[in-house]
Design an enzyme around this catalytic site. Structure first.
Site, PDB file in Angstrom:
ATOM      1  N   LYS A 118     -10.557   2.763  -2.880  1.00  0.00           N
ATOM      2  CA  LYS A 118     -10.677   1.599  -1.998  1.00  0.00           C
ATOM      3  C   LYS A 118     -10.247   2.236  -0.780  1.00  0.00           C
ATOM      4  O   LYS A 118     -10.918   1.218   0.212  1.00  0.00           O
ATOM      5  CB  LYS A 118      -8.949   1.301  -2.291  1.00  0.00           C
ATOM      6  CG  LYS A 118      -8.289   1.297  -3.262  1.00  0.00           C
ATOM      7  CD  LYS A 118      -7.069   0.465  -3.977  1.00  0.00           C
ATOM      8  CE  LYS A 118      -6.876  -0.207  -5.168  1.00  0.00           C
ATOM      9  NZ  LYS A 118      -5.808  -0.648  -5.161  1.00  0.00           N
TER      10      LYS A 118
ATOM     11  N   GLY B 265       6.545   5.969  -2.688  1.00  0.00           N
ATOM     12  CA  GLY B 265       5.095   5.725  -2.959  1.00  0.00           C
ATOM     13  C   GLY B 265       4.898   5.801  -1.347  1.00  0.00           C
ATOM     14  O   GLY B 265       4.969   5.085  -0.827  1.00  0.00           O
TER      15      GLY B 265
ATOM     16  N   ASP C 145      -3.856  -6.949  -2.734  1.00  0.00           N
ATOM     17  CA  ASP C 145      -2.609  -6.160  -4.045  1.00  0.00           C
ATOM     18  C   ASP C 145      -1.718  -7.277  -3.726  1.00  0.00           C
ATOM     19  O   ASP C 145      -0.602  -7.087  -4.079  1.00  0.00           O
ATOM     20  CB  ASP C 145      -3.110  -4.881  -3.763  1.00  0.00           C
ATOM     21  CG  ASP C 145      -3.903  -3.934  -4.879  1.00  0.00           C
ATOM     22  OD1 ASP C 145      -4.131  -4.942  -5.703  1.00  0.00           O
ATOM     23  OD2 ASP C 145      -3.942  -3.221  -4.681  1.00  0.00           O
TER      24      ASP C 145
END
Ligand code: NDP
Length: 290
Positions: free
Chosen positions: A78, A141, A115
């Protein structure tokens, strides 16, 4: 008797799109997009690609000039996809990652990150009364997915976003990049971050390795919504714990499907047909892979 000849599906006019990742073998994106292509009667195909030697930049550079309509990009490419884009959307810029590339006929590559749309779409589908503006959102995260999610919640007007991460320095970097409504917490302070949260999202890759640390979900308010980006299995131990704690949940498969829809539109210029149950197809595939 001569055999029955059916019209070949792939012709000289077939439009091509795909997904690039490593590994890509178990990606559900080809299942979703090809089901939509078939239901819409398009002359198109969606294929998985695993770039040779993991050299995504060389691979994508070779596709310039309309060889292919576009690509979804997954782990670990990405950031490389961001670097190869000639033009990048604001949300991709904020996320620091691109998961959708569109290859124009003139050789230009446009990068986007859908996303966040997928994440917000999953909440809308599975917990329609959720409003991102209603309270702090906790993201566990600090990798690409977490940063994309945080960027989406900043743009959606969440009053505060708390990044909880094993490596505090990474959470601080994400917070620093996204502005003053984003704060960093170490894993040990998760209960503090959860206290008045409207939603808690697992954006770690720990579930993939079956290493997800036990999180104090009981510290969240009773009405908090718990989401897991991991969808293998569909009901992860994190979501199972949330449900056992009577919290409502949102799953990662819905996010995947919801981010596929704007990708399909970018590739083929139309919204996906509504009359095919891609979620059921994905669940069937997940069960066969288990
Ligand atoms: P990255 O590798 O960029 O980040 C991984 C994160 O997980 C890091 O913050 C890392 O912490 C943390 N982590 C890994 N192992 C552990 C562990 N054992 N304990 C605690 N924390 C851990 O991955 P991505 O951000 O790209 O992806 C994260 C997940 O989201 C993946 O599982 C991916 O498949 C999923 N995803 C799902 C999508 C969907 O549509 N459903 C879309 C995008 C992603 P540290 O910084 O300390 O290393």
């Amino acid at each position: 008797m001569s055999p029955k000849i059916t019209r070949p599906r792939i012709t000289g006019t077939t439009a091509v799109a795909g997904v690039a990742g490593a590994p890509v073998r178990h990606s559900l994106s080809p299942i979703i997009h090809n089901a939509w292509i078939e239901a819409a009667g398009l002359d198109a195909v969606y294929v998985p690609f695993s770039p040779c030697g993991d050299d995504f930049i060389r691979f994508a550079a070779g596709l310039r000039g309309g060889v292919i309509r576009g690509l979804n990009v997954t782990l670990p490419f990405k950031e490389a996809a961001l670097s190869i884009s000639d033009e990048v959307s604001e949300r991709a810029e904020r996320a620091g990652a691109v998961n959708l590339l569109v290859f124009d006929d003139d050789g230009r590559i446009t990068g986007d990150n859908v996303d966040g749309l997928g994440l917000l779409g999953a909440f809308e589908a599975q917990t329609p009364d959720f409003d991102p503006k209603q309270g702090p959102v906790v993201i566990i995260g600090a990798g690409g997915a977490a940063r994309g999610a945080a960027a989406a919640f900043v743009l959606a007007g969440a009053p505060e976003i708390r990044i909880v991460n094993r490596t505090l320095a990474k959470a601080e970097m994400v917070a620093g990049a996204l502005g003053r409504t984003v704060r960093a917490y170490p894993l040990a302070a998760a209960a503090e971050a959860f206290e008045d949260a409207a939603a808690v999202i697992n954006a770690t890759s720990a579930g993939l390795a079956d290493e997800m640390p036990d999180m104090p979900l009981e510290a969240t308010p009773a009405q908090a919504i718990v989401m897991d980006m991991t969808y293998k299995p569909l009901l992860t131990p994190f979501l199972a714990k949330a449900q056992a704690t009577q919290r409502r949940t949102v799953d990662g498969l819905e996010m995947l499907i919801r981010q596929a829809a704007p990708s399909f539109e970018a590739f083929f210029g139309r919204v996906p047909p509504a009359d095919v149950d891609v979620r059921a197809l994905c669940i069937e595939t997940l069960e066969s892979q288990a």
